[in-house]
Design an enzyme around this catalytic site. Structure first.
Site, PDB file in Angstrom:
ATOM      1  N   GLY A  77       0.809  -1.219   0.000  1.00 47.52           N
ATOM      2  CA  GLY A  77       0.000   0.000   0.000  1.00 47.52           C
ATOM      3  C   GLY A  77       0.833   1.256   0.000  1.00 47.52           C
ATOM      4  O   GLY A  77       0.407   2.304   0.504  1.00 47.52           O
ATOM      5  N   SER A 112       1.623   3.381  -2.234  1.00 52.58           N
ATOM      6  CA  SER A 112       1.316   4.468  -3.165  1.00 52.58           C
ATOM      7  C   SER A 112       0.443   5.559  -2.564  1.00 52.58           C
ATOM      8  O   SER A 112       0.268   6.616  -3.164  1.00 52.58           O
ATOM      9  CB  SER A 112       0.650   3.915  -4.429  1.00 52.58           C
ATOM     10  OG  SER A 112       1.548   3.094  -5.147  1.00 52.58           O
ATOM     11  N   SER A 152      -6.576  -1.729  13.081  1.00 53.54           N
ATOM     12  CA  SER A 152      -7.545  -0.654  13.297  1.00 53.54           C
ATOM     13  C   SER A 152      -8.107  -0.799  14.698  1.00 53.54           C
ATOM     14  O   SER A 152      -8.317  -1.917  15.185  1.00 53.54           O
ATOM     15  CB  SER A 152      -8.683  -0.744  12.280  1.00 53.54           C
ATOM     16  OG  SER A 152      -9.723   0.169  12.623  1.00 53.54           O
ATOM     17  N   TYR A 195     -15.266  -5.620   8.494  1.00 59.35           N
ATOM     18  CA  TYR A 195     -13.959  -4.950   8.575  1.00 59.35           C
ATOM     19  C   TYR A 195     -13.289  -5.258   9.905  1.00 59.35           C
ATOM     20  O   TYR A 195     -12.099  -5.603   9.963  1.00 59.35           O
ATOM     21  CB  TYR A 195     -14.169  -3.451   8.402  1.00 59.35           C
ATOM     22  CG  TYR A 195     -12.915  -2.608   8.453  1.00 59.35           C
ATOM     23  CD1 TYR A 195     -12.050  -2.543   7.363  1.00 59.35           C
ATOM     24  CD2 TYR A 195     -12.604  -1.861   9.588  1.00 59.35           C
ATOM     25  CE1 TYR A 195     -10.906  -1.754   7.399  1.00 59.35           C
ATOM     26  CE2 TYR A 195     -11.465  -1.070   9.632  1.00 59.35           C
ATOM     27  CZ  TYR A 195     -10.625  -1.018   8.539  1.00 59.35           C
ATOM     28  OH  TYR A 195      -9.490  -0.233   8.587  1.00 59.35           O
ATOM     29  N   ALA A 196     -14.059  -5.134  11.000  1.00 58.80           N
ATOM     30  CA  ALA A 196     -13.514  -5.407  12.329  1.00 58.80           C
ATOM     31  C   ALA A 196     -12.981  -6.830  12.423  1.00 58.80           C
ATOM     32  O   ALA A 196     -11.933  -7.078  13.036  1.00 58.80           O
ATOM     33  CB  ALA A 196     -14.587  -5.167  13.387  1.00 58.80           C
ATOM     34  N   LYS A 217      -9.522  -7.135  10.890  1.00 57.12           N
ATOM     35  CA  LYS A 217      -8.484  -6.482  11.679  1.00 57.12           C
ATOM     36  C   LYS A 217      -8.233  -7.220  12.991  1.00 57.12           C
ATOM     37  O   LYS A 217      -7.101  -7.266  13.482  1.00 57.12           O
ATOM     38  CB  LYS A 217      -8.868  -5.024  11.937  1.00 57.12           C
ATOM     39  CG  LYS A 217      -8.915  -4.175  10.671  1.00 57.12           C
ATOM     40  CD  LYS A 217      -7.577  -4.138   9.940  1.00 57.12           C
ATOM     41  CE  LYS A 217      -7.580  -3.153   8.773  1.00 57.12           C
ATOM     42  NZ  LYS A 217      -6.262  -3.046   8.114  1.00 57.12           N
TER      43      LYS A 217
END
Length: 237
Positions: free
Chosen positions: A15, A17, A133, A145-146, A149
């Protein structure tokens, strides 16, 4: 290649960029590292000495295998690439959830499997940082998402225990709401970030400074940890 370039430690940053990954890569370059950036997006740091870029779709196992085979010796791995897809139960984004798992968890697994054993075998103090996160603690509308992570934390703790006796450290840095382009992603519409108690968003450079310390010799005794950089947002749980 000069002797200085050969002696410089080599970090792989996914990541690189944009956003947090770019900030970490830039910070490491300023500290004298060589950085190999792995990203599907076009490179943005090619003007900086010591930086090389490989176009890699980190959601594709064959791309990861090809990229890691060409890296040579690696002293540090930073997995910062990520996306955010949101949705409550009943309206989950299943395709988005699969993408997040492949990009956040499966990519981390494949990268670590390819690179960490060689770090441990050399015995020269390899370093791994996963960008997690604080949402890993759980948040309405961000369960998928959780989950990805939270998985990074479990992986880091498990692998840290495997390689601690050979000088390799593996940690997670878990930011709160951070000032990156992810905040403008249409995929998170209706899920605005919450300002932390310090009254502003976290800056990518602040996360980069912490990641840089964790990659340094001074952090040799820190491993298997999930370290929040959240402006106080995790104080009230």
């Amino acid at each position: 290649m000069s002797n200085d370039a050969i002696a410089a430690p080599h970090a792989v940053v996914t990541g690189s960029s944009g956003g947090i990954g770019r900030a970490i890569a830039s910070h490491l370059l300023a500290q004298g590292w060589r950085v190999s950036g792995l990203d599907l997006a076009a490179p943005t740091l090619l003007s900086q000495p010591g930086f090389t870029h490989a176009t890699v779709d980190l959601s594709q196992p064959e791309d990861i295998a090809r990229a890691t085979a060409a890296l040579g010796d690696v002293d540090a791995l930073v997995h910062a690439a990520g996306v955010l897809r949101v949705g409550p139960l009943g309206r989950l984004d299943h395709a988005g959830g699969e993408l997040m798992w492949r990009l956040h968890v499966d990519a981390a697994t494949r990268l670590a499997d390819a690179l960490v054993p060689a770090m441990a075998a050399r015995g020269t103090g390899g370093r791994v940082v996963f960008v997690g996160s604080r949402v890993a603690q759980g948040m309405p509308g961000r369960g998928q998402y959780a989950g990805t992570k939270a998985a990074l934390i479990a992986l880091a703790r498990s692998w840290a225990a495997e390689v601690a006796d050979r000088g390799v450290t593996i940690n997670v840095v878990s930011p709160g709401a951070t000032q990156t382009s992810m905040l403008q992603d249409p995929a998170r519409a209706g899920s605005a970030p919450r300002l932390p108690p310090i009254g502003r968003l976290i800056q990518p450079e602040e996360i980069a400074a912490l990641a840089g310390f964790l990659l340094s010799p001074s952090a040799a005794a820190i491993t298997g940890q999930d370290i929040a950089i959240c402006g106080g947002a995790s104080l009230h749980r």
